[in-house]
Design a protein around this motif. Structure first.
Motif, short mmCIF file in Angstrom:
data_model
loop_
_atom_site.label_atom_id
_atom_site.label_comp_id
_atom_site.label_asym_id
_atom_site.label_seq_id
_atom_site.Cartn_x
_atom_site.Cartn_y
_atom_site.Cartn_z
N GLY A 36 30.94 33.48 36.26
CA GLY A 36 30.80 34.74 37.00
C GLY A 36 30.03 34.56 38.30
N ARG A 44 37.51 37.97 40.22
CA ARG A 44 36.45 38.16 39.22
C ARG A 44 36.68 39.44 38.41
NH1 ARG A 44 30.26 38.59 41.17
NH2 ARG A 44 29.32 39.17 39.20
N GLU A 46 39.55 41.07 38.00
CA GLU A 46 40.77 40.95 37.17
C GLU A 46 40.51 40.16 35.91
OE1 GLU A 46 44.73 39.92 38.67
OE2 GLU A 46 43.96 40.47 40.65
N ALA A 48 37.61 39.79 34.41
CA ALA A 48 36.73 40.63 33.58
C ALA A 48 37.55 41.67 32.81
CB ALA A 48 35.67 41.31 34.44
N ALA A 49 38.54 42.24 33.47
CA ALA A 49 39.38 43.27 32.85
C ALA A 49 40.17 42.73 31.65
CB ALA A 49 40.34 43.87 33.88
N ARG A 50 40.38 41.43 31.61
CA ARG A 50 41.16 40.83 30.52
C ARG A 50 40.29 40.26 29.40
NH1 ARG A 50 46.12 38.07 33.97
NH2 ARG A 50 46.31 39.81 35.39
N LEU A 51 38.98 40.25 29.61
CA LEU A 51 38.07 39.68 28.61
C LEU A 51 37.51 40.76 27.69
CD1 LEU A 51 35.96 37.37 30.96
CD2 LEU A 51 37.60 36.60 29.24
N GLU A 53 34.77 43.14 26.20
CA GLU A 53 33.77 43.83 27.02
C GLU A 53 32.46 43.05 27.21
OE1 GLU A 53 31.77 48.25 27.49
OE2 GLU A 53 32.50 47.63 25.53
N ALA A 56 33.04 40.36 29.64
CA ALA A 56 33.32 40.94 30.95
C ALA A 56 32.00 41.30 31.64
CB ALA A 56 34.21 42.18 30.81
N LEU A 59 30.30 38.17 32.79
CA LEU A 59 31.01 37.64 33.96
C LEU A 59 30.65 38.43 35.22
CD1 LEU A 59 33.43 35.53 34.61
CD2 LEU A 59 34.80 37.59 34.78
N LEU A 60 30.50 39.74 35.07
CA LEU A 60 30.25 40.61 36.23
C LEU A 60 28.76 40.74 36.56
CD1 LEU A 60 32.83 43.41 35.43
CD2 LEU A 60 33.00 41.65 37.20
#
Length: 131
Positions: A36, A44, A46, A48-51, A53, A56, A59-60
């Motif tokens: 991240g 980043r 996109e 996060a949106a697939r991981l 929560e 995500a 990562l963020l």
């Protein structure tokens, strides 16, 4: 949501050959935090949106690397954060987590992630690029 979390961890556990889900989770948390710090913008968000929560959010995290680490230094940084890790085991940890992340991301997003990173990460993601 829980299923995605468990499924993600189960894949990391299997690839990393960890004895427990806790070991897989520790590796995943460390590697996602480091990754991240290296990714920016849409790529980043996109990923996060697939991981799941929890990953995500890791990562963020607002932590940003001053400069992207080359793959060897990324592995060394992971080794420093994972209790009892050596560079060899950290390479295994990083590859287990990043290859699962690449599966979740899909080929197009993984390609865009690799474009944001210094050369050599393709192997850590389990996606060797033709030279």
């Amino acid at each position: 949501m829980t299923l995605r979390w468990e499924a993600f961890l189960a894949q990391v556990q299997e690839r990393g050959e960890y004895g427990t889900p806790q070991e897989a989770e520790r590796a995943a948390r460390t590697v996602m935090a480091l990754l991240g710090a290296h990714l920016v913008g849409e790529v980043r968000a996109e990923l996060a949106a697939r991981l799941p929560e929890t990953f995500a959010l890791i990562l963020l995290s607002p932590l940003q690397a001053a400069e992207p680490l080359p793959p060897e230094r990324f592995v060394r940084a992971a080794a420093a954060w994972i209790e009892g890790a050596t560079e060899q085991t950290a390479t295994w940890d990083v590859s287990a987590v990043l290859s699962v992340a690449a599966d979740v991301a899909g080929e197009d997003l993984t390609h865009r992630i690799l474009l944001q990173l210094p050369p050599g990460y393709d192997l850590l993601f389990g996606r060797p690029q033709p030279t």
